[in-house]
Design a protein around this motif. Structure first.
Motif, PDB file in Angstrom:
ATOM      1  N   GLY A   1       0.807  -1.227   0.000  1.00  0.00           N
ATOM      2  CA  GLY A   1       0.000   0.000   0.000  1.00  0.00           C
ATOM      3  C   GLY A   1       0.831   1.263   0.000  1.00  0.00           C
ATOM      4  O   GLY A   1       0.735   2.098  -0.912  1.00  0.00           O
TER       5      GLY A   1
ATOM      6  N   ILE B   1      -3.483   0.324   2.587  1.00  0.00           N
ATOM      7  CA  ILE B   1      -3.082   1.667   2.162  1.00  0.00           C
ATOM      8  C   ILE B   1      -3.173   2.695   3.290  1.00  0.00           C
ATOM      9  O   ILE B   1      -2.750   3.838   3.114  1.00  0.00           O
ATOM     10  CB  ILE B   1      -3.902   2.165   0.927  1.00  0.00           C
TER      11      ILE B   1
ATOM     12  N   ARG C   1      -7.464   2.724  -3.748  1.00  0.00           N
ATOM     13  CA  ARG C   1      -8.393   1.922  -2.943  1.00  0.00           C
ATOM     14  C   ARG C   1      -9.411   1.237  -3.846  1.00  0.00           C
ATOM     15  O   ARG C   1      -9.656   0.037  -3.761  1.00  0.00           O
ATOM     16  CB  ARG C   1      -9.099   2.829  -1.926  1.00  0.00           C
TER      17      ARG C   1
ATOM     18  N   ARG D   1      -5.087   8.139  -3.135  1.00  0.00           N
ATOM     19  CA  ARG D   1      -5.466   7.086  -2.198  1.00  0.00           C
ATOM     20  C   ARG D   1      -6.828   6.498  -2.578  1.00  0.00           C
ATOM     21  O   ARG D   1      -7.000   5.266  -2.619  1.00  0.00           O
ATOM     22  CB  ARG D   1      -5.502   7.631  -0.773  1.00  0.00           C
TER      23      ARG D   1
ATOM     24  N   VAL E   1      -8.148  -3.830   2.313  1.00  0.00           N
ATOM     25  CA  VAL E   1      -7.528  -2.806   1.467  1.00  0.00           C
ATOM     26  C   VAL E   1      -7.236  -1.536   2.275  1.00  0.00           C
ATOM     27  O   VAL E   1      -6.175  -0.928   2.132  1.00  0.00           O
ATOM     28  CB  VAL E   1      -8.426  -2.510   0.233  1.00  0.00           C
ATOM     29  N   ASP E   2      -8.159  -1.165   3.145  1.00  0.00           N
ATOM     30  CA  ASP E   2      -7.911   0.000   4.005  1.00  0.00           C
ATOM     31  C   ASP E   2      -6.665  -0.201   4.851  1.00  0.00           C
ATOM     32  O   ASP E   2      -5.880   0.719   5.062  1.00  0.00           O
ATOM     33  CB  ASP E   2      -9.112   0.276   4.923  1.00  0.00           C
TER      34      ASP E   2
ATOM     35  N   GLU F   1     -12.904  -4.604   2.127  1.00  0.00           N
ATOM     36  CA  GLU F   1     -12.725  -3.177   2.444  1.00  0.00           C
ATOM     37  C   GLU F   1     -11.722  -2.993   3.581  1.00  0.00           C
ATOM     38  O   GLU F   1     -10.803  -2.174   3.478  1.00  0.00           O
ATOM     39  CB  GLU F   1     -14.054  -2.517   2.831  1.00  0.00           C
TER      40      GLU F   1
ATOM     41  N   GLU G   1      -5.754   4.361   6.303  1.00  0.00           N
ATOM     42  CA  GLU G   1      -6.922   5.242   6.061  1.00  0.00           C
ATOM     43  C   GLU G   1      -6.534   6.703   6.160  1.00  0.00           C
ATOM     44  O   GLU G   1      -5.639   7.060   6.897  1.00  0.00           O
ATOM     45  CB  GLU G   1      -8.020   4.923   7.088  1.00  0.00           C
TER      46      GLU G   1
END
Ligand code: GDP
Length: 404
Positions: free
Chosen positions: A119, A402, A180, A176, A398-399, A395, A404
Motif C-alpha cells: 500500500g 493503504i 483503494r 489514495r 484494502v484500508d 474493504e 486510512e
C-alpha cells in the motif's frame, strides 16, 4: 512424702497434656490447613457457565470436598452441609470468544509488513511528480514482489495508468481513493465469503478442512470452532488427521476451551472412519456444525486424492459437504499456489483460509490465489492467538494496506 505426691501429680498432668497434643495433632494431620486466599482451581464449575463467570468470584477461597471439615463424631442431628454442586463437577471452564464482526479491523496492525510493502509503496510511487515508464515499472515490481501475480498486476497497472492520465493533477487524497478503488476491484467485493455451515434442510452443517501439514490447518480448525461458537453455534470436531501424532490432542484442546466435543480414532487409524463418526455424533448430539480436520500429506497426488476422496465419500453417506476449506500459508508464496492447484484437482475447494498473513509482506497473495482457484478467500489468519482468525472483509483489508 507430700512433695513426692505433688511431683507425681505434676508429672501425670504434664504427660496427659503432651499426650493430648500428640493425639490431637495426629487427628488433625490428614486435614490440610485452611486454603490460602487464592483462586481455587480444583473446583471447576458444574455446568459451562457461559456468560455468567461473575457468579464464581475467582478470589474467594473455596475448599474441595476432601478439605471440608466434617464434625468428628459430632452430635447427631447436625446436618452436614451439601457441598455446592459446582464443587462436584469436572467440566472445564468454557471460554466465550470475542465476537467475530470487525475482527479484521481490530487486527489491521498485523498487516503492517504488507502495508509498507504494498500500500504505502504504491502510494509513494504514484505521488511522484513525473510518472514515467521507469516509475510504472517500479509500480509493477512492487505488485509482483507482494505476490499479486502477473495477470492481476498487469490489469491493475493498465487501469491505474489510464485513470491517472485522466486525473491530471493528483492530490494524495485522490490517489489514495483511486488506489483503494482499484485494489478493491482486484480483491473482489461482490463475492459471497460466508463459511457455509447452515444448510436449509438439515443439521449439522459439515465443513472439511484440508491443506498441507504445517500450514496451520489444525490450528485453523480449532480457531474456526471458536469463530462459530462466538457466533452462537454449537460444534463437534472430527480429528481425522490421524497421521500427525499430536494433531488430535491439539484439536481436542482447542475444542475443550470452547466446550466443543472432539471425536477421535486410534493413532494412524482410518481418517475416513473418524470423519464418519464425527458426523454421526454431531447428528446425535444435535449440534449445528461438524468441523473435520484432515491429514495433509502431499506424498503423491494419487495418495492424497485417495485419502481425501475417501473421507469425502464416507462423510457423504450422511450428507453432502457444505464447505471444503483449503488452508494455505501466505508466507510460502508461489509454493502455496502450487499446493492450491494440487488440492483443487483432488477435491472441490469452496473457500480459502490464508494463514500467517501477519508474518509476510506478500499480502498480494490474496488476489493471486483467488484468481488461481476461482474461489474466494473466506478467512485470514493474523497471528498465533486463539482469536487471530478473522472473516475476510475486502474493504477492511484494502484500508489496512493503504492506511486510512
Ligand atoms: P498443521 O500441521 O497444518 O495442522 O499446522 P498447525 O495447525 O500445527 O500450525 C503450525 C504452526 O503455525 C503453529 O505454530 C501455529 O501456531 C502457526 N500458525 C497458524 N496460523 C497462524 C497465523 O495466522 N499466524 C501465525 N503467525 N502463525 C500461525
Amino acid at each position: 512424702m507430700e512433695t513426692v505426691i505433688l511431683a507425681v501429680v505434676i508429672a501425670v498432668v504434664v504427660l496427659a497434656v503432651l499426650g493430648g497434643l500428640v493425639v490431637g495433632s495426629r487427628r488433625k494431620k490428614p486435614l490440610p490447613p485452611p486454603p490460602p486466599a487464592a483462586p481455587d482451581i480444583t473446583a471447576p464449575p458444574a455446568e459451562p457457565h457461559v456468560g455468567d463467570e461473575a457468579e464464581t468470584p475467582r478470589d474467594e477461597p473455596r475448599r474441595t470436598i476432601e478439605e471440608v471439615d466434617l464434625p468428628d463424631g459430632g452430635p447427631a442431628g447436625v446436618a452436614v452441609e451439601e457441598p455446592p454442586a459446582d464443587l462436584l463437577a469436572e467440566a472445564p471452564e468454557i471460554e466465550i470468544p470475542e465476537p467475530t464482526a470487525g475482527r479484521l479491523v481490530r487486527l489491521r496492525a498485523r498487516l503492517s509488513r504488507s502495508q509498507n510493502a504494498l500500500g504505502k509503496g504504491l502510494l509513494t510511487l504514484l505521488s511522484r511528480e513525473h510518472l514515467d515508464d521507469d516509475t510504472w515499472e517500479e509500480i509493477e515490481d512492487t505488485l509482483l514482489t507482494a505476490d499479486v501475480g502477473v495477470l492481476p498486476t498487469q490489469e491493475l497497472v493498465d487501469r491505474l495508468r489510464e485513470r491517472v492520465k485522466v486525473l491530471g493533477t493528483r492530490t494524495p487524497e485522490e490517489l489514495r481513493a483511486l488506489l483503494r478503488e482499484e485494489l478493491l476491484k482486484l480483491v473482489g467485493t461482490d463475492v459471497d465469503r460466508t463459511v457455509k455451515t447452515e444448510p436449509e434442510d438439515r443439521k449439522p452443517g459439515i465443513v472439511m478442512v484440508v491443506g498441507v501439514n504445517g500450514t496451520g490447518k489444525t490450528t485453523t480448525t480449532g480457531k474456526l470452532a471458536r469463530v462459530l461458537v462466538a457466533d452462537g453455534r454449537t460444534v463437534v470436531l472430527g480429528a481425522a488427521d490421524t497421521f500427525r501424532a499430536a494433531a488430535a490432542d491439539q484439536l481436542q484442546t482447542w475444542g475443550e476451551r470452547v466446550g466443543a466435543h472432539t471425536v477421535r480414532g486410534p493413532e494412524a487409524g482410518d481418517p475416513a472412519s473418524v470423519a464418519f463418526d464425527a458426523v454421526k455424533e454431531g447428528k446425535e448430539m444435535g449440534v449445528d456444525v461438524v468441523l473435520i480436520d484432515t491429514a495433509g500429506r502431499l506424498h503423491t497426488k494419487t495418495g492424497l486424492m485417495d485419502e481425501l476422496g475417501k473421507v469425502k465419500r464416507v462423510v457423504e453417506k450422511h450428507a453432502p459437504l457444505d464447505e471444503v476449506l483449503l488452508v494455505l500459508d501466505a508466507t510460502t508464496g508461489q509454493n502455496g499456489l502450487v499446493q492450491a492447484r494440487v488440492f483443487a484437482e483432488v477435491v472441490d475447494i469452496t473457500g480459502i483460509v490464508l494463514t500467517k498473513l501477519d508474518g509476510t509482506a506478500k499480502g498480494g497473495i490474496v488476489v493471486a490465489v483467488q484468481r488461481e482457484l476461482g474461489v474466494p478467500v473466506k478467512l485470514v489468519g493474523l497471528g498465533e492467538g486463539a482469536d487471530d482468525l478473522a472473516p475476510f472483509e475486502p474493504e477492511a483489508f484494502v484500508d489496512a494496506l493503504i492506511g486510512e
